[in-house]
Structures are given as C-alpha cells and as structure tokens.
Design a protein around this motif. Structure first.
Motif, short mmCIF file in Angstrom:
data_model
loop_
_atom_site.label_atom_id
_atom_site.label_comp_id
_atom_site.label_asym_id
_atom_site.label_seq_id
_atom_site.Cartn_x
_atom_site.Cartn_y
_atom_site.Cartn_z
N PRO A 84 -79.77 41.68 -23.97
CA PRO A 84 -79.28 41.78 -22.58
C PRO A 84 -79.84 40.70 -21.66
CG PRO A 84 -79.93 43.94 -23.40
CD PRO A 84 -80.40 42.93 -24.41
N PHE A 85 -81.04 40.18 -21.96
CA PHE A 85 -81.68 39.22 -21.06
C PHE A 85 -81.12 37.82 -21.21
CE2 PHE A 85 -85.23 42.34 -22.06
CZ PHE A 85 -84.88 43.16 -21.00
N ALA A 86 -80.24 37.63 -22.16
CA ALA A 86 -79.49 36.38 -22.26
C ALA A 86 -78.05 36.59 -21.82
CB ALA A 86 -79.53 35.83 -23.68
N LEU A 87 -77.46 37.72 -22.23
CA LEU A 87 -76.04 37.96 -21.92
C LEU A 87 -75.81 38.22 -20.43
CD1 LEU A 87 -74.61 40.19 -24.82
CD2 LEU A 87 -74.32 37.75 -24.41
N LEU A 88 -76.62 39.06 -19.82
CA LEU A 88 -76.37 39.44 -18.42
C LEU A 88 -76.50 38.26 -17.46
CD1 LEU A 88 -78.01 42.99 -18.36
CD2 LEU A 88 -75.58 42.40 -18.48
N PRO A 89 -77.55 37.42 -17.57
CA PRO A 89 -77.57 36.22 -16.70
C PRO A 89 -76.39 35.29 -16.96
CG PRO A 89 -79.76 36.64 -17.58
CD PRO A 89 -78.83 37.57 -18.30
N LEU A 90 -75.97 35.16 -18.22
CA LEU A 90 -74.83 34.30 -18.53
C LEU A 90 -73.58 34.80 -17.83
CD1 LEU A 90 -73.40 32.04 -20.14
CD2 LEU A 90 -73.13 33.69 -22.01
N LEU A 91 -73.29 36.10 -17.96
CA LEU A 91 -72.08 36.66 -17.34
C LEU A 91 -72.16 36.62 -15.82
CD1 LEU A 91 -71.36 39.72 -19.66
CD2 LEU A 91 -70.38 37.44 -19.74
N THR A 92 -73.35 36.79 -15.29
CA THR A 92 -73.53 36.70 -13.83
C THR A 92 -73.18 35.31 -13.32
OG1 THR A 92 -75.26 38.40 -13.83
CG2 THR A 92 -75.19 36.89 -11.95
N LEU A 93 -73.71 34.29 -13.98
CA LEU A 93 -73.53 32.91 -13.51
C LEU A 93 -72.11 32.41 -13.75
CD1 LEU A 93 -76.95 31.59 -14.79
CD2 LEU A 93 -76.25 31.69 -12.40
#
Length: 532
Positions: free
Chosen positions: A430-439
């Motif tokens: 989640p700590f890679a996917l969630l920032p990616l989807l946010t940005l």
C-alpha cells in the motif's frame, strides 16, 4: 577596401587591450542546471536523445510510429520486468505448479496484466512530470509521512534484496556442486554492485544490454527445461483459458498475485523512463513517449509471463499430485528436478541453476538501482552515484549475511524465512500503490496527463484487489504463526498503526470517492473545459 582593413585593425587592437569577457548568464544557467541535475534520476549528458526520423504534419500531434524510435525507447520496460522474474517469484511459480498444477495459469496471466497497468501508471508519472515517484512523494506529503514512506520503501527493498541474494547464492551453490557455501555465494553476489557501477559509467545502453543478456539467459534456460520435460499442451491451454480456484489452492493463488506488485519496482520504473530525453512541457512528445513505453513494457512483461509459465508448468508436470509437492522450495527444487527428470546432454539441475543465477543477479542489480532513486528522492541527498550504490548495497548485504549464517541450518528454515519475507513485501505494497494513485490523479502534478475517471476506477479497483489479497495472506500467516500473549499484543498494536497510516494515505488522496460519484455532476465540467 582600405576602410575594411582599418576596421579590422581597430578590432584586433581592441581585442588586445580589453580582457576577454565572460557571459554571466550562461555560466549561471550552467550552474543552476548542474544543481538541478544533481537531484535528477539521470544527468542530462547521460540521457538518450530521441531523434525524429519522420516529421509529423501537425507539430502539436505525436509523430508517426517508427521502428527505429521504438528501439531508442526500448530498455526501461525490460529492467522493470526483472522484478517479475526474481527468485521470490520463481519460488511462487514452482510452488503453484507443484501444488495447484496447471489450474492457476489464468491467474498468472491476469496478474501480469494488472502489473502492467500499475507499472504504466508509474511510467506516466515519470514522463509527464520529469521527476520520479520518490521525489514527488517528498513534496506531496508532510515530513513525518515522508519519512514513514521512505522507511517502508527501504524495508521492502531490503526484504526483496535478501530473497534475491539468497536465490543467487543457492544458484552458485548448485553450479559449484556444493563447494561454495551459502555465505560465500552471498559475498559473490554482493560484488555485482561494482559491476553495476562499472557498466553505468559506460552509459545506460550498456547496462540495458547486460540485462537483455540476463533475461535471454533465463528465457533459454527455462525454455530448455520446458522442452525437456514436455508438459501437457492441452492442460496448459485449459489452465490459461478456464478460471479455476479451489480451497486447497487459495494460498498459492494469493502468492501468485502478491508477487506481481513489488513496492520498489513501482518507484524504479518512474525513474527509469527518464533515461530518455523528453521535454515534459511538450504534450505531443510526452504522449509519444507513453505510447512507445506501453509497447516495450507490454513486450517485456509478455516475455516475463512466458518465463513464469515455463517454470510453473515444468513443476506441474513433475510434482503435481506427488508427496513432494508440499515440501518443494527454492533450496531443494534443483535436486528434485534432477531426481525426476535426470540428465541428458546438460543435466536439468545445472540448467535450473543457470536460470536461477541469472534471475538473482539481474534482480539484485535492479535493487541497487532502485535503492539509489528511493534514497536520493525521499531524502534529497546530493551524493555521488557510486556512494549511494555502496550505501544501498551495504544496507541489504549486512542483514543478508546474518540471514545466510543463521538460516543455513536446514531447508525448512530457509523456507520459513522466505514466508516471512513474502509477508514483509505484502505489508509494504500500500505504501507504494497509494502515493502512486494519489499523484497520477492530481491535475496539479500531472497537468493534461492526469488519468480520467474510468482509468481511476480501474486503477483503484486493481489496487484494492491487490491489497485485499495481500491482507488475506497476512491474516492467514499471523493466525498460524502468532503464538503467545505479548507477541499477539505487539502485532495488534502494529496492525492498528499500520491500518491508521493506510487510512491517512487514502484520505490524503481526496480522489478515491470522486470516480465513484455520479457522472452527471462531472460531465458538464469536463465538456466545458475541453470546448474552451
């Protein structure tokens, strides 16, 4: 004529009397450029220049397709695909084949497709912004959250590196016929950092060529095994086309999906695409780059899918339905293959060892590469590349050496270690996917290349699916492994903090609810903007 001569004499005399004048603006520009380059994924002089072989009629439109230009863009996708072929993935493949037979090949195919979607979003961020994911996270989140994300990324990288280095060490042990112990293989594998630094000095293309050789080695080795063992073509096609899942194979299914998304690989791909010189301010050039990267990444992941398929079907043919199926792992896989299929022109044990060594070496070098970008991006360090590479490699090798000595007592202990490392990887996703989807959903960051509502729905659905599947793996693991009151309390406290941080990341995005809201509210706004 005489006037011209006099003018020239006056100019020469002025040149002799006046000292040479420097141009402050140019030097200032060069200094500012060098300062900005020190923080970039690739320095300007190291980037590959994309030459226009065919000019477009409309300057605002992307130039027409060119095979030569596709060749110039080819490289980052193949480096990214290494994470789909690391020793951890190979162990998941062989266990899925031995326990579930051919029944999970359909899931392997769709998991690879999901991985392609995530990696293309990562590439989109890198191309459209000219910065990689770790750099963008540094600016997007407050200091405390940034340090938490960096810590999680480093832990994930170290966990992946331990698996990769141990896999290489096992391969070296196989190829040396047991002469070299596991710890010696770890030291040999650690030296790849210096090979990486050596090749990087000769340019990105040399490094990409080395990875192409390693991928080709894997492909040939596992294709040879596939040809030697002759798995059932009929069962293979049924496994790909007919979705099947039973309660006995649910854990292997979770492992197949969980191995696809590697946290450090999400950060890595957003940096690798910047090895090509693209102007992010020119919309047509950005779109052209994204088109070519989609093609080369699709080809790279298709090759990785075929390699994973070879491994799965070989072990399905040899061990599905046997007593050895539940005991097979990376350590004893070569010996089991040798006992089952024997020798031939080249013993299958050594074919397996060569393929495993190529997988381990390539993935450890990409881990070193990813570590540079993660550390430099989150912490804004202005260190030389060799220093960052040595620091990254040291952070992984020291714990790996300890692991190699402590867990080298038996095959079972290494299998237990691998289970814990898989759990560690699952925790970090989640700590890679969630920032990616946010940005990638933010117009302030992406501009015109912000993903639309439909792609947002798909991306968030895939991310939710991956996190739920890995959550099941975590729950299953801790239910079976957590014993004792204090250990249980500790796990509960950490789980609470873990879930709270995930909730924070989702709430920070402010984009998760919007794709699911009514389209009738958004549609007029989007039409008005496009019309204007």
């Amino acid at each position: 004529m005489e006037n011209d001569v006099k003018v020239e004499e006056k100019v020469e005399e002025a040149d002799r009397l006046l000292p040479p004048q420097s141009i402050p603006s140019n030097s200032d520009d060069e200094e500012s450029e060098s300062e900005s380059e020190s923080e970039a994924a690739f320095e300007s002089r190291d980037k590959i220049v994309i030459v226009d072989f065919e000019s477009a009629d409309d300057p605002a439109a992307a130039p027409p397709f060119s095979w030569r230009k596709l060749w110039l863009f080819t490289g980052p996708g193949f480096l990214m695909s290494i994470a789909f072929l690391d020793p951890g993935n190979l162990e998941g493949d062989l266990q899925a084949g031995a326990i579930a037979g051919y029944s999970l090949l359909w899931l392997l195919m769709w998991a690879t497709a999901m991985g392609l979607l995530i990696q293309m979003l990562s590439a989109r961020v890198g191309v459209a912004t000219g910065r990689h994911l770790a750099e963008l996270c540094r600016d997007e989140y407050p200091t405390w959250a940034r340090y938490v994300l960096w810590s999680m990324a480093e832990i994930a990288l170290i966990g992946a590196d331990i698996q990769e280095v141990i896999g290489s060490a096992i391969a070296i042990q196989i190829l040396s016929r047991g002469v070299l112990p596991l710890w010696a293989g770890v030291i040999i594998t650690a030296s790849d950092c210096f090979l990486f630094l050596f090749l990087e000095n000769y340019g990105v293309r040399k490094l990409e060529a080395m990875f192409a050789v390693l991928i080709a080695t894997m492909g040939l080795s596992f294709a040879w095994m596939f040809g030697e063992t002759k798995p059932s073509g009929k069962e293979l096609m049924i496994g790909i086309l007919l979705p099947r899942l039973s309660s006995k194979t649910i854990r292997q299914a979770v492992g197949v999906v969980g191995c696809v998304i590697m946290p450090h690989n999400v950060f890595l791909h957003s940096a690798l695409v910047q090895s090509r010189k693209i102007d992010p301010k020119r919309k047509s050039r950005v779109q052209e780059a994204l088109n070519y990267y989609l093609i080369e990444s699709s080809v790279a992941l298709f090759i990785s899918f075929m390699i994973n398929l070879f491994v799965t079907t070989v072990f399905a043919k040899g061990f599905y339905g046997t007593e050895k199926a539940n005991n097979i792992g990376l350590v004893n896989a070569g010996q089991y293959l040798q006992e089952k299929f024997g020798g031939g022109l080249l013993p299958i044990l050594y074919i397996w060892g060569i393929g495993l060594l190529a997988a381990g070496q390539s993935s450890t070098i990409t881990g070193t590469y990813a570590g540079q970008f993660i550390m430099g991006g989150f912490l804004n360090l202005r260190l030389k590349k060799w220093m960052r590479a040595v620091i990254t490699r040291s952070c992984a090798i020291v714990p790996t050496m300890i692991v190699a000595i402590v867990f080298n007592t038996s095959e079972a202990s290494l299998d237990v270690l691998n289970e814990w490392l898989n759990v560690l990887q699952s925790v970090q996703i989640p700590f890679a996917l969630l920032p990616l989807l946010t940005l990638v959903s933010k117009e302030e960051v992406m501009g015109d290349f912000k993903i639309g509502p439909t792609l947002q729905r798909i991306a968030w659905t895939v991310a939710a699916l991956v996190m739920i599947i890995n959550g099941y793996l975590l729950l299953d693991f801790f239910v079976s492994e957590v014993n004792g009151f204090m250990f249980g309390v500790t796990v509960c406290v950490w789980t609470t903090a873990y879930v709270a941080f995930i909730v924070y990341l989702i709430s920070h995005s402010n984009f998760l609810p919007s794709p699911w809201s009514s389209a009738s509210i958004e549609l007029p706004k989007r039409v008005t903007v496009s019309d204007s």
